[in-house]
Design a protein around this motif. Sequence first.
Motif, PDB file in Angstrom:
ATOM      1  N   TYR B  77       0.843  -1.200   0.000  1.00  0.00           N
ATOM      2  CA  TYR B  77       0.000   0.000   0.000  1.00  0.00           C
ATOM      3  C   TYR B  77       0.879   1.251   0.000  1.00  0.00           C
ATOM      4  O   TYR B  77       1.907   1.293   0.697  1.00  0.00           O
ATOM      5  CB  TYR B  77      -0.872   0.025   1.259  1.00  0.00           C
ATOM      6  N   ALA B  78       0.478   2.260  -0.729  1.00  0.00           N
ATOM      7  CA  ALA B  78       1.172   3.557  -0.699  1.00  0.00           C
ATOM      8  C   ALA B  78       0.448   4.459   0.300  1.00  0.00           C
ATOM      9  O   ALA B  78      -0.777   4.616   0.226  1.00  0.00           O
ATOM     10  CB  ALA B  78       1.162   4.186  -2.081  1.00  0.00           C
ATOM     11  N   THR B  79       1.188   5.030   1.235  1.00  0.00           N
ATOM     12  CA  THR B  79       0.562   5.972   2.177  1.00  0.00           C
ATOM     13  C   THR B  79       0.573   7.372   1.563  1.00  0.00           C
ATOM     14  O   THR B  79       1.284   7.642   0.581  1.00  0.00           O
ATOM     15  CB  THR B  79       1.319   6.022   3.517  1.00  0.00           C
ATOM     16  N   LYS B  80      -0.200   8.275   2.177  1.00  0.00           N
ATOM     17  CA  LYS B  80      -0.232   9.656   1.680  1.00  0.00           C
ATOM     18  C   LYS B  80       1.129  10.329   1.809  1.00  0.00           C
ATOM     19  O   LYS B  80       1.437  11.281   1.092  1.00  0.00           O
ATOM     20  CB  LYS B  80      -1.281  10.456   2.461  1.00  0.00           C
ATOM     21  N   ASP B  81       1.925   9.839   2.768  1.00  0.00           N
ATOM     22  CA  ASP B  81       3.254  10.410   2.986  1.00  0.00           C
ATOM     23  C   ASP B  81       4.306   9.818   2.056  1.00  0.00           C
ATOM     24  O   ASP B  81       5.503  10.074   2.231  1.00  0.00           O
ATOM     25  CB  ASP B  81       3.708  10.166   4.436  1.00  0.00           C
ATOM     26  N   GLY B  82       3.881   8.969   1.128  1.00  0.00           N
ATOM     27  CA  GLY B  82       4.841   8.386   0.180  1.00  0.00           C
ATOM     28  C   GLY B  82       5.569   7.172   0.715  1.00  0.00           C
ATOM     29  O   GLY B  82       6.574   6.741   0.128  1.00  0.00           O
ATOM     30  N   GLU B  83       5.072   6.622   1.820  1.00  0.00           N
ATOM     31  CA  GLU B  83       5.693   5.393   2.314  1.00  0.00           C
ATOM     32  C   GLU B  83       5.028   4.167   1.662  1.00  0.00           C
ATOM     33  O   GLU B  83       3.898   4.250   1.173  1.00  0.00           O
ATOM     34  CB  GLU B  83       5.564   5.317   3.834  1.00  0.00           C
ATOM     35  N   ILE B  84       5.754   3.058   1.707  1.00  0.00           N
ATOM     36  CA  ILE B  84       5.198   1.821   1.167  1.00  0.00           C
ATOM     37  C   ILE B  84       5.093   0.809   2.300  1.00  0.00           C
ATOM     38  O   ILE B  84       6.058   0.591   3.036  1.00  0.00           O
ATOM     39  CB  ILE B  84       6.090   1.234   0.053  1.00  0.00           C
ATOM     40  N   GLN B  85       3.910   0.214   2.432  1.00  0.00           N
ATOM     41  CA  GLN B  85       3.654  -0.665   3.562  1.00  0.00           C
ATOM     42  C   GLN B  85       3.166  -2.032   3.097  1.00  0.00           C
ATOM     43  O   GLN B  85       2.339  -2.127   2.192  1.00  0.00           O
ATOM     44  CB  GLN B  85       2.574  -0.039   4.459  1.00  0.00           C
ATOM     45  N   LEU B  86       3.667  -3.057   3.773  1.00  0.00           N
ATOM     46  CA  LEU B  86       3.112  -4.399   3.621  1.00  0.00           C
ATOM     47  C   LEU B  86       2.288  -4.696   4.864  1.00  0.00           C
ATOM     48  O   LEU B  86       2.594  -4.215   5.949  1.00  0.00           O
ATOM     49  CB  LEU B  86       4.222  -5.442   3.502  1.00  0.00           C
ATOM     50  N   PHE B  87       1.243  -5.516   4.693  1.00  0.00           N
ATOM     51  CA  PHE B  87       0.371  -5.894   5.809  1.00  0.00           C
ATOM     52  C   PHE B  87       0.657  -7.337   6.200  1.00  0.00           C
ATOM     53  O   PHE B  87       0.357  -8.247   5.434  1.00  0.00           O
ATOM     54  CB  PHE B  87      -1.089  -5.705   5.386  1.00  0.00           C
ATOM     55  N   ARG B  88       1.264  -7.535   7.337  1.00  0.00           N
ATOM     56  CA  ARG B  88       1.524  -8.846   7.915  1.00  0.00           C
ATOM     57  C   ARG B  88       2.151  -9.857   6.936  1.00  0.00           C
ATOM     58  O   ARG B  88       1.700 -11.020   6.829  1.00  0.00           O
ATOM     59  CB  ARG B  88       0.223  -9.436   8.500  1.00  0.00           C
ATOM     60  N   PRO B  89       3.186  -9.463   6.214  1.00  0.00           N
ATOM     61  CA  PRO B  89       3.756 -10.394   5.229  1.00  0.00           C
ATOM     62  C   PRO B  89       4.312 -11.663   5.869  1.00  0.00           C
ATOM     63  O   PRO B  89       4.324 -12.729   5.230  1.00  0.00           O
ATOM     64  CB  PRO B  89       4.890  -9.577   4.582  1.00  0.00           C
ATOM     65  N   GLU B  90       4.742 -11.554   7.129  1.00  0.00           N
ATOM     66  CA  GLU B  90       5.293 -12.739   7.819  1.00  0.00           C
ATOM     67  C   GLU B  90       4.230 -13.843   7.912  1.00  0.00           C
ATOM     68  O   GLU B  90       4.550 -15.035   7.878  1.00  0.00           O
ATOM     69  CB  GLU B  90       5.768 -12.361   9.236  1.00  0.00           C
ATOM     70  N   GLU B  91       2.967 -13.430   8.065  1.00  0.00           N
ATOM     71  CA  GLU B  91       1.873 -14.405   8.139  1.00  0.00           C
ATOM     72  C   GLU B  91       1.722 -15.164   6.823  1.00  0.00           C
ATOM     73  O   GLU B  91       1.510 -16.375   6.803  1.00  0.00           O
ATOM     74  CB  GLU B  91       0.544 -13.698   8.451  1.00  0.00           C
TER      75      GLU B  91
END
Lengths: 358, 358
Positions: B77-91
């Motif tokens: 996901y791209a945040t409004k601040d330009g960061e990139i996030q994964l959601f619980r990839p370890e799972e």
Amino acid sequence: MSQYNFTFSEVMTKKTKPYGKDLAFGRYFTDHMFVMEYHHQKGWYDGKIIPHQPLTLDPASMIFHYGQTVFEGLKAYATKDGEIQLFRPEENIARLNRSNERMCIPQIDPDLALAAIKELVRIEKDWIPKQEGTSLYIRPFIIATEPYLGVAPAKQYKFIIILSPVGAYYKEGINPVKIAVETEYIRAIKGGTGEVKTAGNYAGSLIAQQKSAAKGYTQVLWLDALERKYIEEVGSMNVFFKIDGEVITPELNGSILPGVTRKSVIQLLKHWNEPVTERKISIDEVITAHKEGRLEEAFGAGTAAVISPIGELVCEDNKLVINNGKTGETARKLYDTLTGIQYGELPDPFNWINKIDV
Amino acid sequence: MSQYNFTFSEVMTKKTKPYGKDLAFGRYFTDHMFVMEYHHQKGWYDGKIIPHQPLTLDPASMIFHYGQTVFEGLKAYATKDGEIQLFRPEENIARLNRSNERMCIPQIDPDLALAAIKELVRIEKDWIPKQEGTSLYIRPFIIATEPYLGVAPAKQYKFIIILSPVGAYYKEGINPVKIAVETEYIRAIKGGTGEVKTAGNYAGSLIAQQKSAAKGYTQVLWLDALERKYIEEVGSMNVFFKIDGEVITPELNGSILPGVTRKSVIQLLKHWNEPVTERKISIDEVITAHKEGRLEEAFGAGTAAVISPIGELVCEDNKLVINNGKTGETARKLYDTLTGIQYGELPDPFNWINKIDV
């Protein structure tokens, strides 16, 4: 020559044929393959025979993600007179289309499929091995090729036929195999895909097979998933038990594969006026019959192995040695008759043979 | 940068990104992919990021015949601040290895898998779409590549990661979907492969989905294969029912996929001190609760759809309109919270987010 005009692109350099070597099963492939395309707006088109070569498929092709695929297995045999014979190919093609229906894959014209098989085998006739027990294994299969990550029937497919010169499927050949009854994992259940030939049935079975192989057993015998007591099949074979002179095989119940060899075995036994029954049979019934000395034979039947006697059947703490671990007379007679018909050494009273013009 | 040195071959000409278009789901793919090889004598080797390109595989490759394969699905996901996030990839990676175990595929080092995902997404960061509800779908998968026609675990595999910019999985988006209870076909049973992510589970489900789509339903709700009365899952989602203020979801029983979103929903509800129970729940219980006006909400939960309210559930002659066909407050709150965390607009009290350095 068929009414279908398949394009033929001949390979530039033919491979060295693996004769003299132990062929085993499914390790060598011939020079050419058949490929036909499907697009939902065009139907099946562009059937062609081309050099056996890698498929180039987008990594998003649906076969890799959602497993929409079906396959068949049949054999071409060389007779002593130099003829080439197929064994009941119409049965395999009919089953391919039943598999297609269950797996939401478009139907294939049976005449076209048969013409493709015959034309490919005719071109590759020098690949048919001649030693006893060998043949040319024919593997038609269909895969979903549309590049799309969504669970839905694909709009694009490939129908492919590859050929492999083969020996015995089991290293034991016609000698009895040892089979373990699987009590933890299940193969299929009515409403699922067990009665059609699709990849997922086999993928799910590997763990049980690995477990039993580690204990020295060649294959597993599957029980029904519902009550975990009725015998289903061996995964690569249907299964028969001879008890008190009667041959019993599990009835087709929606989760067992309707084998072509199974059907042929039943027809032969009826033709010989030997008692044969399709019905539910529990593992307990087999164990009890063995204890009481009434279990005379057990054997598997399938295209790859033809007839494979079961010399030992283990179910948890019960180890059943059947017929002193030797091939029984019914298994032997069935094997001799089936292979006799297949190799053209016996008459073919049922019109099972489909010859290829060479 | 990771401790793993994956070779990177950059594509010569980048594709035009599909922005402004309706992305739908799983139709577009980025410029690059990750590929790593496995050979039984070498283990996993040669991890590399290369241009997204067709795989070249022998037609005898075991994936095409025996379906030995596993996959995962997660999103960046791209945040409004330009960061990139994964959601619980370890799972997802842990589940990939559980799937590997069931399917007799060699384990993958979880740190390496995570590094591969992060490095590929970092390279493709300009492909992450920015519109509301969009994300970059990540599809890791493993396929058996050994060319062999015999039912056995393969000796060669490929681990591949492809990326797809996506919008809503269902055309309805967060709007309620219509779901039909499937009463003829079954998806899975304990002892089979239902609790792991493998292609065969999806292939077998297509016919039911096609049947319900023809009647105007988006997906099917699967019942257990044994008694044909307990609710399992939707095939692309786990399912939740809110009855008398309590949220109930089928317990993990060996045939249901243990969804990452499912797990997150349960954690969120517990965090909010809202009653949530994992237990067997029959379709009759749901129908009765609806008749008595106690069925407040029903919704699915999965990576692709996040939270998908069920506005109508049909089971043979019973048509249940749930919450007047509108999104319920629990579904809405879960959707807002999950997507809020995923897009970095809400705090992440559970440490679910794994950021990618850009």
